[in-house]
Scaffold this motif. Structure first.
Motif, PDB file in Angstrom:
ATOM      1  N   ASP A  39     -14.731   4.245   6.057  1.00 30.61           N
ATOM      2  CA  ASP A  39     -14.947   3.325   7.379  1.00 30.61           C
ATOM      3  C   ASP A  39     -15.594   1.736   6.735  1.00 30.61           C
ATOM      4  OD1 ASP A  39     -17.341   2.595   9.646  1.00 30.61           O
ATOM      5  OD2 ASP A  39     -15.468   3.625  10.423  1.00 30.61           O
ATOM      6  N   PHE A  40     -14.912   1.061   7.688  1.00 29.73           N
ATOM      7  CA  PHE A  40     -15.434  -0.434   7.520  1.00 29.73           C
ATOM      8  C   PHE A  40     -16.717  -0.731   7.799  1.00 29.73           C
ATOM      9  CE2 PHE A  40     -15.824  -4.909   9.001  1.00 29.73           C
ATOM     10  CZ  PHE A  40     -15.421  -5.682   7.924  1.00 29.73           C
ATOM     11  N   ASP A  41     -17.466  -0.099   8.596  1.00 25.16           N
ATOM     12  CA  ASP A  41     -18.959  -0.436   8.848  1.00 25.16           C
ATOM     13  C   ASP A  41     -19.653   0.429   7.649  1.00 25.16           C
ATOM     14  OD1 ASP A  41     -18.569  -1.652  11.354  1.00 25.16           O
ATOM     15  OD2 ASP A  41     -18.483   0.101  12.639  1.00 25.16           O
ATOM     16  N   GLN A  42     -19.021   1.368   7.157  1.00 27.90           N
ATOM     17  CA  GLN A  42     -19.733   1.991   6.040  1.00 27.90           C
ATOM     18  C   GLN A  42     -19.792   1.004   4.993  1.00 27.90           C
ATOM     19  OE1 GLN A  42     -18.012   5.706   4.992  1.00 27.90           O
ATOM     20  NE2 GLN A  42     -19.969   6.687   4.048  1.00 27.90           N
ATOM     21  N   PHE A  43     -18.556   0.540   4.781  1.00 29.01           N
ATOM     22  CA  PHE A  43     -18.302  -0.340   3.702  1.00 29.01           C
ATOM     23  C   PHE A  43     -19.171  -1.599   3.602  1.00 29.01           C
ATOM     24  CE2 PHE A  43     -15.804  -4.319   2.472  1.00 29.01           C
ATOM     25  CZ  PHE A  43     -15.983  -4.373   1.158  1.00 29.01           C
ATOM     26  N   VAL A  44     -19.393  -2.172   4.858  1.00 25.39           N
ATOM     27  CA  VAL A  44     -20.299  -3.478   4.848  1.00 25.39           C
ATOM     28  C   VAL A  44     -21.780  -2.850   4.632  1.00 25.39           C
ATOM     29  CG1 VAL A  44     -21.253  -5.072   6.522  1.00 25.39           C
ATOM     30  CG2 VAL A  44     -18.607  -4.644   6.571  1.00 25.39           C
ATOM     31  N   ASN A  45     -22.301  -1.777   5.215  1.00 28.60           N
ATOM     32  CA  ASN A  45     -23.452  -1.156   5.071  1.00 28.60           C
ATOM     33  C   ASN A  45     -23.858  -1.088   3.561  1.00 28.60           C
ATOM     34  OD1 ASN A  45     -24.053  -1.247   7.795  1.00 28.60           O
ATOM     35  ND2 ASN A  45     -23.486   1.020   7.983  1.00 28.60           N
ATOM     36  N   MET A  46     -22.774  -0.481   2.863  1.00 27.55           N
ATOM     37  CA  MET A  46     -23.068  -0.298   1.326  1.00 27.55           C
ATOM     38  C   MET A  46     -23.424  -1.754   0.640  1.00 27.55           C
ATOM     39  SD  MET A  46     -23.209   2.733   0.368  1.00 27.55           S
ATOM     40  CE  MET A  46     -22.848   2.740  -1.422  1.00 27.55           C
ATOM     41  N   LEU A  47     -22.570  -2.732   1.005  1.00 34.14           N
ATOM     42  CA  LEU A  47     -22.644  -3.846   0.317  1.00 34.14           C
ATOM     43  C   LEU A  47     -24.014  -4.468   0.593  1.00 34.14           C
ATOM     44  CD1 LEU A  47     -19.122  -5.559   0.807  1.00 34.14           C
ATOM     45  CD2 LEU A  47     -19.772  -4.650  -1.038  1.00 34.14           C
ATOM     46  N   LYS A 269      -5.664   2.854  -6.436  1.00 32.58           N
ATOM     47  CA  LYS A 269      -7.055   2.662  -7.509  1.00 32.58           C
ATOM     48  C   LYS A 269      -8.170   3.372  -7.143  1.00 32.58           C
ATOM     49  CE  LYS A 269      -6.072  -1.784  -9.772  1.00 32.58           C
ATOM     50  NZ  LYS A 269      -4.903  -2.285  -9.009  1.00 32.58           N
ATOM     51  N   GLY A 270      -8.260   3.482  -5.556  1.00 33.38           N
ATOM     52  CA  GLY A 270      -9.338   4.342  -5.204  1.00 33.38           C
ATOM     53  C   GLY A 270      -9.333   5.822  -5.398  1.00 33.38           C
ATOM     54  N   GLY A 271      -7.915   6.079  -5.443  1.00 33.27           N
ATOM     55  CA  GLY A 271      -7.989   7.604  -5.625  1.00 33.27           C
ATOM     56  C   GLY A 271      -8.465   8.131  -7.291  1.00 33.27           C
ATOM     57  N   PHE A 272      -7.509   7.206  -7.956  1.00 36.59           N
ATOM     58  CA  PHE A 272      -7.704   7.516  -9.590  1.00 36.59           C
ATOM     59  C   PHE A 272      -9.227   6.984  -9.937  1.00 36.59           C
ATOM     60  CE2 PHE A 272      -3.016   6.993  -9.833  1.00 36.59           C
ATOM     61  CZ  PHE A 272      -2.863   8.099 -10.521  1.00 36.59           C
ATOM     62  N   GLY A 273      -9.809   6.065  -9.225  1.00 38.39           N
ATOM     63  CA  GLY A 273     -11.112   5.818  -9.554  1.00 38.39           C
ATOM     64  C   GLY A 273     -12.183   6.704  -9.386  1.00 38.39           C
ATOM     65  N   VAL A 274     -11.997   7.583  -8.035  1.00 34.71           N
ATOM     66  CA  VAL A 274     -12.932   8.436  -7.829  1.00 34.71           C
ATOM     67  C   VAL A 274     -12.872   9.795  -8.936  1.00 34.71           C
ATOM     68  CG1 VAL A 274     -13.271  10.217  -5.928  1.00 34.71           C
ATOM     69  CG2 VAL A 274     -12.903   7.960  -5.214  1.00 34.71           C
ATOM     70  N   GLN A 281     -20.301  10.849 -13.116  1.00 32.38           N
ATOM     71  CA  GLN A 281     -21.088  11.081 -11.849  1.00 32.38           C
ATOM     72  C   GLN A 281     -21.513   9.986 -10.927  1.00 32.38           C
ATOM     73  OE1 GLN A 281     -22.055  14.415 -11.431  1.00 32.38           O
ATOM     74  NE2 GLN A 281     -20.820  14.905 -13.346  1.00 32.38           N
ATOM     75  N   VAL A 282     -20.685   9.132 -10.841  1.00 26.57           N
ATOM     76  CA  VAL A 282     -20.690   7.933  -9.949  1.00 26.57           C
ATOM     77  C   VAL A 282     -20.120   8.523  -8.719  1.00 26.57           C
ATOM     78  CG1 VAL A 282     -19.900   5.557  -9.562  1.00 26.57           C
ATOM     79  CG2 VAL A 282     -20.151   6.349 -11.821  1.00 26.57           C
ATOM     80  N   PRO A 283     -21.015   8.239  -7.614  1.00 26.45           N
ATOM     81  CA  PRO A 283     -20.802   8.511  -6.279  1.00 26.45           C
ATOM     82  C   PRO A 283     -19.438   8.159  -5.676  1.00 26.45           C
ATOM     83  CG  PRO A 283     -22.947   7.907  -6.495  1.00 26.45           C
ATOM     84  CD  PRO A 283     -22.453   7.395  -7.693  1.00 26.45           C
ATOM     85  N   GLN A 284     -18.798   9.005  -4.860  1.00 25.93           N
ATOM     86  CA  GLN A 284     -17.424   8.336  -4.393  1.00 25.93           C
ATOM     87  C   GLN A 284     -17.390   7.178  -3.456  1.00 25.93           C
ATOM     88  OE1 GLN A 284     -14.855  11.402  -2.665  1.00 25.93           O
ATOM     89  NE2 GLN A 284     -14.406  10.294  -1.083  1.00 25.93           N
ATOM     90  N   ILE A 285     -18.456   7.285  -2.964  1.00 30.67           N
ATOM     91  CA  ILE A 285     -18.738   6.050  -1.814  1.00 30.67           C
ATOM     92  C   ILE A 285     -18.757   4.656  -2.691  1.00 30.67           C
ATOM     93  CG2 ILE A 285     -21.227   6.422  -1.569  1.00 30.67           C
ATOM     94  CD1 ILE A 285     -18.741   5.224   1.196  1.00 30.67           C
ATOM     95  N   ILE A 286     -19.545   4.860  -3.619  1.00 29.29           N
ATOM     96  CA  ILE A 286     -19.842   3.510  -4.334  1.00 29.29           C
ATOM     97  C   ILE A 286     -18.387   2.856  -5.017  1.00 29.29           C
ATOM     98  CG2 ILE A 286     -20.756   2.558  -6.643  1.00 29.29           C
ATOM     99  CD1 ILE A 286     -23.319   4.023  -5.841  1.00 29.29           C
ATOM    100  N   VAL A 287     -17.845   4.030  -5.636  1.00 29.12           N
ATOM    101  CA  VAL A 287     -16.261   3.794  -6.239  1.00 29.12           C
ATOM    102  C   VAL A 287     -15.363   3.133  -5.148  1.00 29.12           C
ATOM    103  CG1 VAL A 287     -14.164   4.687  -7.321  1.00 29.12           C
ATOM    104  CG2 VAL A 287     -16.489   5.523  -7.948  1.00 29.12           C
TER     105      VAL A 287
END
Length: 321
Positions: A39-47, A269-274, A281-287
């Motif tokens: 989600d875009f809002d989730q993306f901005v909140n993480m940053l 890239k997101g799919g392979f990165g996850v 053990q890097v959280p999916q949301i961060i990747v």
């Protein structure tokens, strides 16, 4: 009649340029606000949560992007010198405008046609080949560093399905050679070239140009992968540098296997990165946040910058057939 025809050509040229820019901007906006993986809002909140928007971080990230595109432009300036002497400014215009045209075309096909518009019709085949050579050099750099990264991860981590991973690495190592043999045997043409014609064209390009192209492609790869690494550090990922950078290299080589439109690059890239970073053990949301951030910096912003050159494009005298 001639005046009417000239005005009609001007109108259609302007309409086409506006259409290309609107398509590019729309694709970029859609990607940023409607990402399939988060989600875009989730993306901005993480940053915001990890202070990625701090002045220092923004400056560093933008510098990574500037140097990435600096070497991409140098790469094209170097390659195009095989056709004519090109200034850095002209190479910038050609690189960014063609990139914008490539955003919504499969496998960046639009990039080839857009670059040709800056050259005489007689030089188009050379321009297409040189652009292909530049892309192949970038793919070579991705394969070289990616294979090193994959081998390091496989030897250092206790990964599941070891046989599968071994087959994967061997397959990646042999794939270019197998493809080359198949194309040569069955006389398959690529971008209008047969393997024999590609070999002849390759040897006509000076060794200096070829080696510089490999150098610039390698520097580009190291720059945008370390931009990815910098973001991992900012997200407080406590994993050693060799493991993290190897995971980044591995993500890029796996993503390069699948030809796609630039707009879907972050999704691949997101799919392979996850998957890859899951072993660390890097959280999916961060990747996913990092992948989208890197996409905006290296694809979205240059695409918008290229829109300026698309709108200002005029058929120069040197481009008249």
């Amino acid at each position: 009649m001639r005046i009417t025809s000239h005005k009609a050509n001007q109108f259609f040229s302007l309409a086409l340029k506006i259409l290309v820019v609107l398509a590019a901007v729309s694709f970029i906006w859609y990607k940023v606000t409607n990402d399939e993986t988060m989600d875009f809002d989730q993306f901005v909140n993480m940053l915001d949560q990890y202070r990625i928007f701090s002045f220092t971080n923004i400056v560093i990230l933008v510098l990574f992007t500037i140097f990435n595109w600096y070497f991409e432009i140098l790469k094209w300036q170097n390659l195009s010198s095989h056709v004519r002497e090109n200034t850095f400014r002209a190479a910038t215009r050609e690189s960014l405008a063609s990139f914008t045209a490539a955003i919504f075309t499969p496998s960046r096909i639009g990039e080839y046609g857009a670059k040709c518009l800056y050259y005489t019709r007689a030089a188009w085949r050379k321009v297409i080949f040189l652009n292909f050579l530049g892309n192949m050099a970038q793919l070579f750099a991705t394969y070289f560093f990616g294979i090193v990264g994959l081998l390091f991860l496989i030897t250092k981590l206790d990964l599941p399905l070891p046989v599968f991973n071994a087959i994967l690495v061997i397959g990646l190592l042999l794939a270019p050679f197998i493809l080359y043999i198949i194309m040569k045997k069955f006389k398959i043409r690529l971008k209008g070239y047969s393997v024999r014609r590609l070999e002849e064209s390759f040897h006509k390009v000076s060794k200096e140009i070829r080696w510089k192209t490999i150098l610039f492609a390698s520097l580009r790869f190291l720059i945008f992968t370390h931009q990815f690494y910098f973001l991992l550090v900012q997200f407080k990922i406590d994993v050693s540098y060799p493991l993290l950078i190897s995971a980044v290299f591995s993500t890029y080589i796996l993503a390069s296997i699948i030809p796609t439109m630039i707009i879907f690059d972050a999704f691949i890239k997101g799919g392979f990165g996850v998957w890859i970073f899951g072993f660390l053990q890097v959280p999916q949301i961060i990747v996913l946040t990092i992948v989208l951030t890197v996409w905006i910096l290296n694809f979205g912003l240059p695409g918008l910058a290229g829109s300026y050159y698309v709108l200002r494009y005029k058929k120069a005298k040197h481009a008249v057939a």
